[in-house]
Design an enzyme around this catalytic site. Structure first.
Site: not given
Ligand code: EPZ
Length: 427
Positions: A22-23, A99, A123, A128-132, A313, A335, A405
């Site tokens: 999926k991911n 998302r 969620c 889950r911010p998107i600042d990065l 995960d 995480i 999902r």
């Molecule tokens: C991906 O989510 C996966 N989803 C998640 O899987 C997985 O848990 C996660 O990576 C970590 O491995 C998909 O690939 C669709 P991150 P993502 O950005 O990209 C923080 C599942 O169960 N962060 O690596 O959203 C964030 O809050 C799902 O299949 C910021 O602060 O995860 C978290 O604490 C759940 N700012 C950490 O980084 C940002 O702009 C890691 O998040 C982005 C993230």
């Protein structure tokens, strides 16, 4: 709403086919936007999120055509074509349900010079911010604007110049968005402290197959030399290492020998190491991995971490398995800030888990008892299924739309190896 009923205590045996990841699928699909030529993806899992992403791409002008699975694949084939990008907006009503829609930001910016995506909001497992994502795209030369719940990214007139960015926190999605923007930039981009998950490698391999020039694939520093255009490709989605790890936990908690077909040991080393620490024998076989529990489970102490660490995960599923281990396990979720919602449900089934902040202490018990429980998020749902397979009596899991999902044909795959599990229509 549908529910899943499990009558636990059965031992399982046989082979479970592992679907496409999926991911990975959710970051490979938006790559169709990066070229006007056809992109064919094989081994796509039959999941709600994959269908939703297809509908989102249709709204942006991408044609999608589904064919059946090839004999050597479990998943379907989809051919996508973005001959022309006819819209650059991902609307709130789609983004709020999925998302991962945010992953059209980078490719739309790269191909069309601008993109507008609804802010995804939080969620169940965290805010889950998107600042990065936005900081990385700014570093590549994009101009970012946030108004009325939408983020708009625009490239300068001459196109995205490219640039360097060091991620303060490893982010899978932000790395993916930055990669998909950088491949069509005018210059060279360097991403440091980039995510190294196998799904990132899958994305890089697809982009290279489409003509991109990326150095450091699989490492934490990626150098991307921008190209004027990319061409189409045919690419097979990797197997789902989290699905495979989930079924390995099901084998372990029921003391059942299962072969997971299509799973790749080198993509799930931390999970396999933790299973072996728990006393489960795991070996690579010609077409996947063989899981051979020995009847008892040892307690394990571990923390989740970015790849190659133990995947967040996998935390809920592994915790379910450890409920029946001998002794106390200590799990730390580093995480996400709210990824223990499965705990109260597992405790209702007789588990003995104490949560203190980011740490959960799992005191092993000798028996769990089936109960009506509620799924709260994707991986928490799977942890309840895993516990239900070992619990005495009947477990009824509600709100299983969460499961659909991320787990393709879950009850079929488990029925085929002897589980007493069925899906019933809700009221
Ligand atoms: C991906 O989510 C996966 N989803 C998640 O899987 C997985 O848990 C996660 O990576 C970590 O491995 C998909 O690939 C669709 P991150 P993502 O950005 O990209 C923080 C599942 O169960 N962060 O690596 O959203 C964030 O809050 C799902 O299949 C910021 O602060 O995860 C978290 O604490 C759940 N700012 C950490 O980084 C940002 O702009 C890691 O998040 C982005 C993230």
């Amino acid at each position: 709403m549908d529910k899943i009923i499990i009558r636990g205590g059965k031992s399982l045996s046989g082979r479970i086919p592992i679907s496409g990841a999926k991911n990975s699928a959710l970051t490979l699909l938006p790559c169709a936007l990066l070229t006007d030529e056809p992109l064919t993806l094989r081994n796509l899992p039959r999941l709600a999120d994959v269908d939703s992403f297809g509908h989102l791409l249709n709204q942006l002008g991408v044609s999608t055509m589904i064919e059946g699975a090839r004999p050597e694949d479990f998943g379907r084939v989809m051919t996508l074509r973005a001959g022309r990008v006819t819209a650059t907006v991902a609307p709130y009503d789609i983004v709020r349900k999925m998302r991962a829609s945010i992953l059209v930001l980078g490719p739309l910016l790269a191909r069309a010079g601008e993109a507008t995506v609804s802010l995804p909001g939080g969620c169940a497992i965290g805010n889950r911010p998107i600042d990065l994502h936005l900081k990385a795209l700014e570093a590549l030369g994009a101009e970012i604007e946030i108004t009325a719940g939408y983020v708009t990214a625009r490239a300068p007139k001459g196109g995205l110049p490219g640039g360097d960015f060091g991620f303060p926190v490893v982010s899978v999605g932000a790395t993916e968005n930055a990669l998909m923007a950088a491949v069509l930039a005018k210059g060279t981009s360097t991403l440091r402290n980039a995510a190294r998950e196998p799904e990132i490698v899958d994305l890089c391999n697809l982009l290279v197959a489409m003509g991109a020039h990326i150095e450091g694939i699989g490492q934490s520093t990626l150098v991307i030399h921008g190209k004027d255009r990319l061409h189409g490709a045919t690419y097979r989605v990797m197997a789902d290492r989290i699905e495979a790890g989930s079924y390995a936990c099901a084998a372990a908690i029921t003391g059942s020998p299962l072969d997971l077909i299509g799973a790749k040991l080198d993509e799930m080393e931390a999970t396999v190491a933790a299973l072996r620490q728990a006393g489960v024998q795991v070996d690579e076989i010609a077409d996947g991995i063989a899981v051979r529990p020995n009847g008892t489970l040892n307690a394990v102490t571990l923390s989740t971490a970015p790849f190659p660490g133990f995947a967040t995960d996998m935390q809920a599923q592994f915790m379910a398995m450890l409920c029946m281990a001998q002794g106390a396990s200590v799990l730390t979720e580093t995480i996400f800030e709210n990824r223990y919602m499965h705990v109260p449900e597992l405790n209702r089934m007789g588990a003995h888990i104490e949560v203190k902040g980011r740490t959960a202490v799992v005191h092993g018990v000798n028996r769990m008892v089936g109960a009506p429980v509620m799924a709260t998020d994707l991986r928490a749902s799977m942890s309840l299924i895993i516990a239900g397979l070992a619990a005495e009596g009947e477990t009824e899991v509600s709100r299983i739309y969460h499961l659909d999902r991320g787990y393709e044909r879950l009850e079929e795959k488990l029925q085929a190896v002897g589980a007493d599990i069925e899906r019933v229509g809700g009221d």
